[in-house]
Design a protein around this motif. Sequence first.
Motif, PDB file in Angstrom:
ATOM      1  N   VAL A  25       1.025  -1.192  -0.022  1.00  6.71           N
ATOM      2  CA  VAL A  25      -0.118   0.026  -0.052  1.00  6.71           C
ATOM      3  C   VAL A  25       1.021   1.285  -0.045  1.00  6.71           C
ATOM      4  O   VAL A  25       0.719   2.212  -0.790  1.00  6.71           O
ATOM      5  N   LEU A  26       1.975   1.374   0.517  1.00  3.72           N
ATOM      6  CA  LEU A  26       2.843   2.422   1.043  1.00  3.72           C
ATOM      7  C   LEU A  26       3.455   2.645  -0.563  1.00  3.72           C
ATOM      8  O   LEU A  26       3.369   3.929  -0.992  1.00  3.72           O
ATOM      9  N   ALA A  27       3.792   1.746  -1.231  1.00  2.00           N
ATOM     10  CA  ALA A  27       4.351   1.799  -2.656  1.00  2.00           C
ATOM     11  C   ALA A  27       3.157   2.469  -3.610  1.00  2.00           C
ATOM     12  O   ALA A  27       3.611   3.325  -4.298  1.00  2.00           O
ATOM     13  N   LEU A  28       2.107   2.075  -3.256  1.00  2.87           N
ATOM     14  CA  LEU A  28       0.911   2.560  -4.342  1.00  2.87           C
ATOM     15  C   LEU A  28       0.670   3.961  -4.212  1.00  2.87           C
ATOM     16  O   LEU A  28       0.612   4.549  -4.879  1.00  2.87           O
ATOM     17  N   LEU A  29       0.730   4.551  -2.658  1.00  2.00           N
ATOM     18  CA  LEU A  29       0.423   5.870  -2.238  1.00  2.00           C
ATOM     19  C   LEU A  29       1.602   6.677  -3.018  1.00  2.00           C
ATOM     20  O   LEU A  29       1.425   7.682  -3.387  1.00  2.00           O
ATOM     21  N   LYS A  30       2.916   5.820  -3.002  1.00  2.00           N
ATOM     22  CA  LYS A  30       4.029   7.055  -3.510  1.00  2.00           C
ATOM     23  C   LYS A  30       3.551   6.977  -5.134  1.00  2.00           C
ATOM     24  O   LYS A  30       4.015   7.892  -5.762  1.00  2.00           O
ATOM     25  N   GLU A  31       3.349   5.756  -5.796  1.00  2.00           N
ATOM     26  CA  GLU A  31       2.949   5.887  -7.268  1.00  2.00           C
ATOM     27  C   GLU A  31       1.960   6.719  -7.697  1.00  2.00           C
ATOM     28  O   GLU A  31       2.072   7.701  -8.457  1.00  2.00           O
ATOM     29  N   LEU A  32       0.704   6.922  -6.668  1.00  2.00           N
ATOM     30  CA  LEU A  32      -0.105   8.085  -6.887  1.00  2.00           C
ATOM     31  C   LEU A  32       0.410   9.465  -6.927  1.00  2.00           C
ATOM     32  O   LEU A  32      -0.248  10.140  -7.636  1.00  2.00           O
ATOM     33  N   SER A  33       1.216   9.515  -5.868  1.00  2.00           N
ATOM     34  CA  SER A  33       1.758  10.875  -5.710  1.00  2.00           C
ATOM     35  C   SER A  33       2.823  11.242  -6.867  1.00  2.00           C
ATOM     36  O   SER A  33       2.744  12.460  -7.033  1.00  2.00           O
ATOM     37  N   GLU A  34       3.342  10.280  -7.360  1.00  2.00           N
ATOM     38  CA  GLU A  34       4.417  10.566  -8.538  1.00  2.00           C
ATOM     39  C   GLU A  34       3.349  11.095  -9.729  1.00  2.00           C
ATOM     40  O   GLU A  34       3.554  11.906 -10.498  1.00  2.00           O
ATOM     41  N   ARG A  35       2.299  10.300  -9.938  1.00  2.00           N
ATOM     42  CA  ARG A  35       1.451  10.682 -11.182  1.00  2.00           C
ATOM     43  C   ARG A  35       0.484  11.831 -10.907  1.00  2.00           C
ATOM     44  O   ARG A  35       0.469  12.672 -11.777  1.00  2.00           O
ATOM     45  N   TRP A  36      -0.071  11.947  -9.503  1.00  2.00           N
ATOM     46  CA  TRP A  36      -0.724  13.380  -9.128  1.00  2.00           C
ATOM     47  C   TRP A  36      -0.117  14.002  -7.961  1.00  2.00           C
ATOM     48  O   TRP A  36      -0.534  13.535  -6.990  1.00  2.00           O
ATOM     49  N   ASP A  68      -2.272  -5.234   7.183  1.00  3.61           N
ATOM     50  CA  ASP A  68      -0.935  -4.960   7.831  1.00  3.61           C
ATOM     51  C   ASP A  68      -0.495  -3.491   7.597  1.00  3.61           C
ATOM     52  O   ASP A  68       0.373  -3.287   7.380  1.00  3.61           O
ATOM     53  N   GLY A  69      -1.791  -2.813   7.682  1.00  3.87           N
ATOM     54  CA  GLY A  69      -1.406  -1.202   7.368  1.00  3.87           C
ATOM     55  C   GLY A  69      -0.634  -0.985   5.936  1.00  3.87           C
ATOM     56  O   GLY A  69      -1.270  -1.498   4.928  1.00  3.87           O
ATOM     57  N   VAL A  70       0.032   0.145   6.007  1.00  2.30           N
ATOM     58  CA  VAL A  70       0.543   0.270   4.866  1.00  2.30           C
ATOM     59  C   VAL A  70       1.608  -0.685   4.154  1.00  2.30           C
ATOM     60  O   VAL A  70       2.039  -0.766   2.967  1.00  2.30           O
ATOM     61  N   ALA A  71       1.944  -1.734   5.017  1.00  2.55           N
ATOM     62  CA  ALA A  71       2.814  -2.710   4.489  1.00  2.55           C
ATOM     63  C   ALA A  71       1.928  -3.929   3.912  1.00  2.55           C
ATOM     64  O   ALA A  71       2.375  -4.943   3.776  1.00  2.55           O
ATOM     65  N   THR A  72       0.535  -3.772   3.859  1.00  4.55           N
ATOM     66  CA  THR A  72      -0.269  -4.952   3.315  1.00  4.55           C
ATOM     67  C   THR A  72       0.237  -4.815   1.782  1.00  4.55           C
ATOM     68  O   THR A  72       0.140  -4.092   0.969  1.00  4.55           O
ATOM     69  N   LYS A  73       0.461  -6.319   1.510  1.00  3.18           N
ATOM     70  CA  LYS A  73       0.937  -6.718   0.208  1.00  3.18           C
ATOM     71  C   LYS A  73      -0.372  -6.344  -0.695  1.00  3.18           C
ATOM     72  O   LYS A  73      -1.552  -6.862  -0.475  1.00  3.18           O
ATOM     73  N   THR A 119       6.152   7.696   5.266  1.00  4.52           N
ATOM     74  CA  THR A 119       6.487   6.427   5.733  1.00  4.52           C
ATOM     75  C   THR A 119       5.238   5.999   6.282  1.00  4.52           C
ATOM     76  O   THR A 119       4.942   4.676   6.596  1.00  4.52           O
ATOM     77  N   ASP A 120       4.054   6.569   6.053  1.00  2.00           N
ATOM     78  CA  ASP A 120       2.825   6.065   6.704  1.00  2.00           C
ATOM     79  C   ASP A 120       1.596   6.948   5.969  1.00  2.00           C
ATOM     80  O   ASP A 120       2.029   7.950   5.160  1.00  2.00           O
ATOM     81  N   ALA A 121       0.416   6.091   5.922  1.00  9.77           N
ATOM     82  CA  ALA A 121      -0.611   7.067   5.454  1.00  9.77           C
ATOM     83  C   ALA A 121      -1.275   8.109   6.185  1.00  9.77           C
ATOM     84  O   ALA A 121      -0.882   8.119   7.455  1.00  9.77           O
ATOM     85  N   SER A 122      -1.632   9.006   5.688  1.00  4.33           N
ATOM     86  CA  SER A 122      -2.369  10.355   6.550  1.00  4.33           C
ATOM     87  C   SER A 122      -3.153   9.753   7.432  1.00  4.33           C
ATOM     88  O   SER A 122      -3.847   8.720   7.320  1.00  4.33           O
ATOM     89  N   ASP A 123      -3.393  10.688   8.571  1.00  4.65           N
ATOM     90  CA  ASP A 123      -4.613  10.146   9.496  1.00  4.65           C
ATOM     91  C   ASP A 123      -5.772  10.330   8.878  1.00  4.65           C
ATOM     92  O   ASP A 123      -6.810  10.046   9.506  1.00  4.65           O
ATOM     93  N   TYR A 124      -5.889  11.224   7.618  1.00  2.00           N
ATOM     94  CA  TYR A 124      -7.120  11.706   7.228  1.00  2.00           C
ATOM     95  C   TYR A 124      -7.602  10.730   5.937  1.00  2.00           C
ATOM     96  O   TYR A 124      -8.268  11.264   5.004  1.00  2.00           O
ATOM     97  N   PHE A 155      -1.506  14.593  -4.710  1.00  7.76           N
ATOM     98  CA  PHE A 155      -2.111  13.620  -3.569  1.00  7.76           C
ATOM     99  C   PHE A 155      -1.098  13.388  -2.492  1.00  7.76           C
ATOM    100  O   PHE A 155      -1.208  13.114  -1.409  1.00  7.76           O
ATOM    101  N   ARG A 156       0.288  13.991  -2.722  1.00  5.68           N
ATOM    102  CA  ARG A 156       1.473  13.591  -1.766  1.00  5.68           C
ATOM    103  C   ARG A 156       1.220  14.154  -0.450  1.00  5.68           C
ATOM    104  O   ARG A 156       1.320  13.552   0.610  1.00  5.68           O
ATOM    105  N   ILE A 157       0.529  15.512  -0.445  1.00  5.47           N
ATOM    106  CA  ILE A 157       0.091  15.931   0.805  1.00  5.47           C
ATOM    107  C   ILE A 157      -1.188  15.581   1.587  1.00  5.47           C
ATOM    108  O   ILE A 157      -1.516  15.687   2.820  1.00  5.47           O
ATOM    109  N   VAL A 158      -2.091  14.867   0.774  1.00  4.34           N
ATOM    110  CA  VAL A 158      -3.305  14.287   1.428  1.00  4.34           C
ATOM    111  C   VAL A 158      -3.164  12.656   1.655  1.00  4.34           C
ATOM    112  O   VAL A 158      -4.068  12.270   2.290  1.00  4.34           O
ATOM    113  N   LEU A 159      -2.475  11.948   1.015  1.00  2.33           N
ATOM    114  CA  LEU A 159      -2.389  10.483   1.241  1.00  2.33           C
ATOM    115  C   LEU A 159      -1.428  10.088   2.102  1.00  2.33           C
ATOM    116  O   LEU A 159      -1.660   8.868   2.737  1.00  2.33           O
TER     117      LEU A 159
END
Length: 90
Positions: free
Chosen positions: A26-37, A69-74, A50-55, A40-44
Amino acid sequence: MHVQFFATYREIAGCKSCEIPVQQDVLALLKELSERWPKFRIVLMNEDETDASDYIAIMVNGRYIEHLDGVATKLAECDEIALIPSIAGG
C-alpha cells in the motif's frame, strides 16, 4: 490493480477510478499515485512519507488496511483498492 477514488480524491485524479500496475504494498501504491498526481502527496501520506495520512481510509478488497498489515499490506494484480478521504462536519 484497480484503484477507486472517492469525494475530493476524484477531483485530484480527474477520474472515479483507474488501473495502476501492481505495487509491492500500500505504501508503494501511495507513492506511485503521488508521482502521477503530485497533489496527492500532501493528502495521502504523512510528512515523511512513511505512513498513510491520518485523514484517509484505505480499503483493499473491501477490508480496511488497519485490519490487515497497514501500509505494509501486500498487493496483487487482482486487488481492488478504495481511497476515501475523511469528512469533517459541524
